[in-house]
Every structure is written in C-alpha cells, then in structure tokens.
Design a protein around this motif. Sequence first.
Motif, PDB file in Angstrom:
ATOM      1  N   SER A   1      47.778  25.773  -8.328  1.00  0.00           N
ATOM      2  CA  SER A   1      47.492  26.490  -7.184  1.00  0.00           C
ATOM      3  C   SER A   1      47.875  27.858  -7.445  1.00  0.00           C
ATOM      4  O   SER A   1      48.966  28.210  -8.408  1.00  0.00           O
ATOM      5  CB  SER A   1      48.235  25.970  -6.188  1.00  0.00           C
ATOM      6  OG  SER A   1      49.640  25.783  -6.146  1.00  0.00           O
ATOM      7  N   ARG A   2      47.246  28.722  -7.094  1.00  0.00           N
ATOM      8  CA  ARG A   2      47.625  30.317  -7.310  1.00  0.00           C
ATOM      9  C   ARG A   2      48.797  30.736  -6.402  1.00  0.00           C
ATOM     10  O   ARG A   2      48.948  30.225  -5.249  1.00  0.00           O
ATOM     11  CB  ARG A   2      46.526  31.169  -6.780  1.00  0.00           C
ATOM     12  CG  ARG A   2      46.466  32.541  -6.923  1.00  0.00           C
ATOM     13  CD  ARG A   2      45.308  33.349  -6.379  1.00  0.00           C
ATOM     14  NE  ARG A   2      43.992  33.163  -6.902  1.00  0.00           N
ATOM     15  CZ  ARG A   2      43.817  33.654  -8.111  1.00  0.00           C
ATOM     16  NH1 ARG A   2      44.363  34.760  -8.626  1.00  0.00           N
ATOM     17  NH2 ARG A   2      42.495  33.317  -8.628  1.00  0.00           N
ATOM     18  N   PRO A   3      49.734  31.579  -7.129  1.00  0.00           N
ATOM     19  CA  PRO A   3      50.937  31.857  -6.468  1.00  0.00           C
ATOM     20  C   PRO A   3      50.397  32.727  -5.381  1.00  0.00           C
ATOM     21  O   PRO A   3      49.394  33.426  -5.316  1.00  0.00           O
ATOM     22  CB  PRO A   3      51.686  32.659  -7.547  1.00  0.00           C
ATOM     23  CG  PRO A   3      51.202  32.222  -8.728  1.00  0.00           C
ATOM     24  CD  PRO A   3      49.875  31.745  -8.465  1.00  0.00           C
ATOM     25  N   ALA A   4      51.301  32.449  -3.948  1.00  0.00           N
ATOM     26  CA  ALA A   4      51.114  33.263  -2.720  1.00  0.00           C
ATOM     27  C   ALA A   4      52.373  33.720  -2.432  1.00  0.00           C
ATOM     28  O   ALA A   4      53.567  33.163  -2.754  1.00  0.00           O
ATOM     29  CB  ALA A   4      50.221  32.367  -1.843  1.00  0.00           C
ATOM     30  N   GLY A   5      52.128  34.615  -1.406  1.00  0.00           N
ATOM     31  CA  GLY A   5      53.299  35.285  -0.609  1.00  0.00           C
ATOM     32  C   GLY A   5      53.912  36.406  -1.446  1.00  0.00           C
ATOM     33  O   GLY A   5      53.373  36.766  -2.187  1.00  0.00           O
ATOM     34  N   PRO A   6      55.120  36.951  -0.849  1.00  0.00           N
ATOM     35  CA  PRO A   6      55.639  37.881  -1.539  1.00  0.00           C
ATOM     36  C   PRO A   6      55.986  37.831  -2.971  1.00  0.00           C
ATOM     37  O   PRO A   6      56.504  36.846  -3.547  1.00  0.00           O
ATOM     38  CB  PRO A   6      56.939  38.185  -0.804  1.00  0.00           C
ATOM     39  CG  PRO A   6      56.786  37.579   0.482  1.00  0.00           C
ATOM     40  CD  PRO A   6      55.821  36.305   0.299  1.00  0.00           C
ATOM     41  N   GLY A   7      55.595  38.944  -3.755  1.00  0.00           N
ATOM     42  CA  GLY A   7      55.807  38.931  -5.087  1.00  0.00           C
ATOM     43  C   GLY A   7      54.668  38.244  -5.966  1.00  0.00           C
ATOM     44  O   GLY A   7      54.580  38.386  -7.163  1.00  0.00           O
ATOM     45  N   ALA A   8      53.630  37.657  -5.376  1.00  0.00           N
ATOM     46  CA  ALA A   8      52.667  37.071  -6.135  1.00  0.00           C
ATOM     47  C   ALA A   8      51.856  37.885  -6.996  1.00  0.00           C
ATOM     48  O   ALA A   8      51.108  37.406  -8.008  1.00  0.00           O
ATOM     49  CB  ALA A   8      51.768  36.034  -5.036  1.00  0.00           C
TER      50      ALA A   8
END
Length: 257
Positions: A43-50
């Motif tokens: 899965s693609r990284p999500a959220g703060p810092g992605a």
Amino acid sequence: MTAPTRLRAADAAVVVGGSTGIGRGVADAWAARGIETHVFSRSRPAGPGADRLVWHRLDFRDADAAKEALRSGMPDRLGLVCYSAVYFTAKREPFLEADETDWLDQFDVNVHGLASTLRTTLPLLRATAPGLFLHISSEVVYNAGPNRAGYAASKAAAGSLVQSVSQETDPREVRFVQALPAGMVDTPGIRARRPQDFDYSGYMAPAAFAPLAAELARTRGAAEQGEALVVHPDGSWSSVGDGTPVSQSRPLATSPR
C-alpha cells in the motif's frame, strides 16, 4: 572501539514494509533526517510525512514481480536498509486448523522476501561501506506460543537467516542489527484483528522506533553490530541478552476436570 560513521548525504535508505507500522516509524525517522527514503510495500504511504517518502509497489506473494520491483527501484547509492515486511494470519488458530495458503504466505513474506531483499541490497550496502541492515524481529522468536505456529516458525527462520548472513559478512562492509518491540504495537494490521471498541492505550506506537532508527542512521550500527535489541515504549532500547522480551502469546483455555 569502532568510531561512529555519519551517513553521507548522498546515501539513500530503503524500508521494505514501510507504509505503516514499525517500518513506517523507521522510514519517517530517516526521512526526517533529510535522507532520501524509499518505501517498498503493498500500500502507498499515507498521512503526515508521506510526501517525503518515495514509494514502490511490492507484494512478495508474487515472487517474480517482487524481485523486479526491488531490482528496478533501488537508489544508486544505498546506505541504510530496514526489512519490516510481515505477514500474519487474520486470527490465531491451532496448527492443524491453519489455512495452507496463509502458512505459505507467511514464509513468502517473512522469510523469502527477506532473503530477496538481502540478495538485492547487500552488494549496494557494501559499495557505501559500512552499510547498515536493520531487521524488525519479534518476541515470538524467543517465546513461540500456541496458535502462532506459522508466525513463530517464519520469524524464527528470519532471525536465524539474518544472524547467519551477519556472520558471513565483514562488519567493515555491512553491519546487521535486529530490533523488536517490548510489547504489542498499534498498527493497522493489529487493528484489523481487534474489535472496534478495543482499548489500545497499553500498546506501543510505531514512533517508539524513531530514536533507534535515528541513532543507527548516525552511526550505522557501530556499537550495535550483531545485536538483537528490544525497543521500549519510551523509545529506549536494551539488548535481548539483558532479558528475554515478554511473551505476547495467550495461554490456551483449559476445560474443568
């Protein structure tokens, strides 16, 4: 004593299994230091810092595609690698009731994926010597436990694989460190196995691994080479040799006689 080695600005980092959980904690810590950090995950990284992470899709259940993703996605200069990819079943169950596909998937990700990552990254880490390889282990390596046979067997095999490769490798070229949480960690994978009203207040946060990740980036494991480290909720760590981590297995219920 070996002098600490600071990470050169041009050397990138790779986190396999870094979109969520402990791997994400490590990836965010490295990216926060200004290191070009590549994440390989389903899965693609999500959220703060992605936005600071370079994502490559990878699923070790398709071995050929995974090997190609690793080969084609590696940065030119690689100084740090973390293997945090993990597969565990949707629930704990006795060995004889476990689905064979789940059994094989655990070994495909927890062991064979690790082996593929080692084969791909070790030559690159040697080229920026000393490189660092961080493997995220588990207390189950030391405690086993009922209804966790596939997870215990595959994580124990992974731990032994890293130990063996470490003993084959000159630490002036690549240093190996294994790290594991002192308790359960609040991750999406764990949340998928818990009821909606479950209380996670006693669980560790993936960010607890950030201080160790930052230290390993700074020194490339000069003092931790060959160690298995238990990471605690406050971000501190200790050697497994100083005390076996607490088992997270649940004892089997016994019927009254």
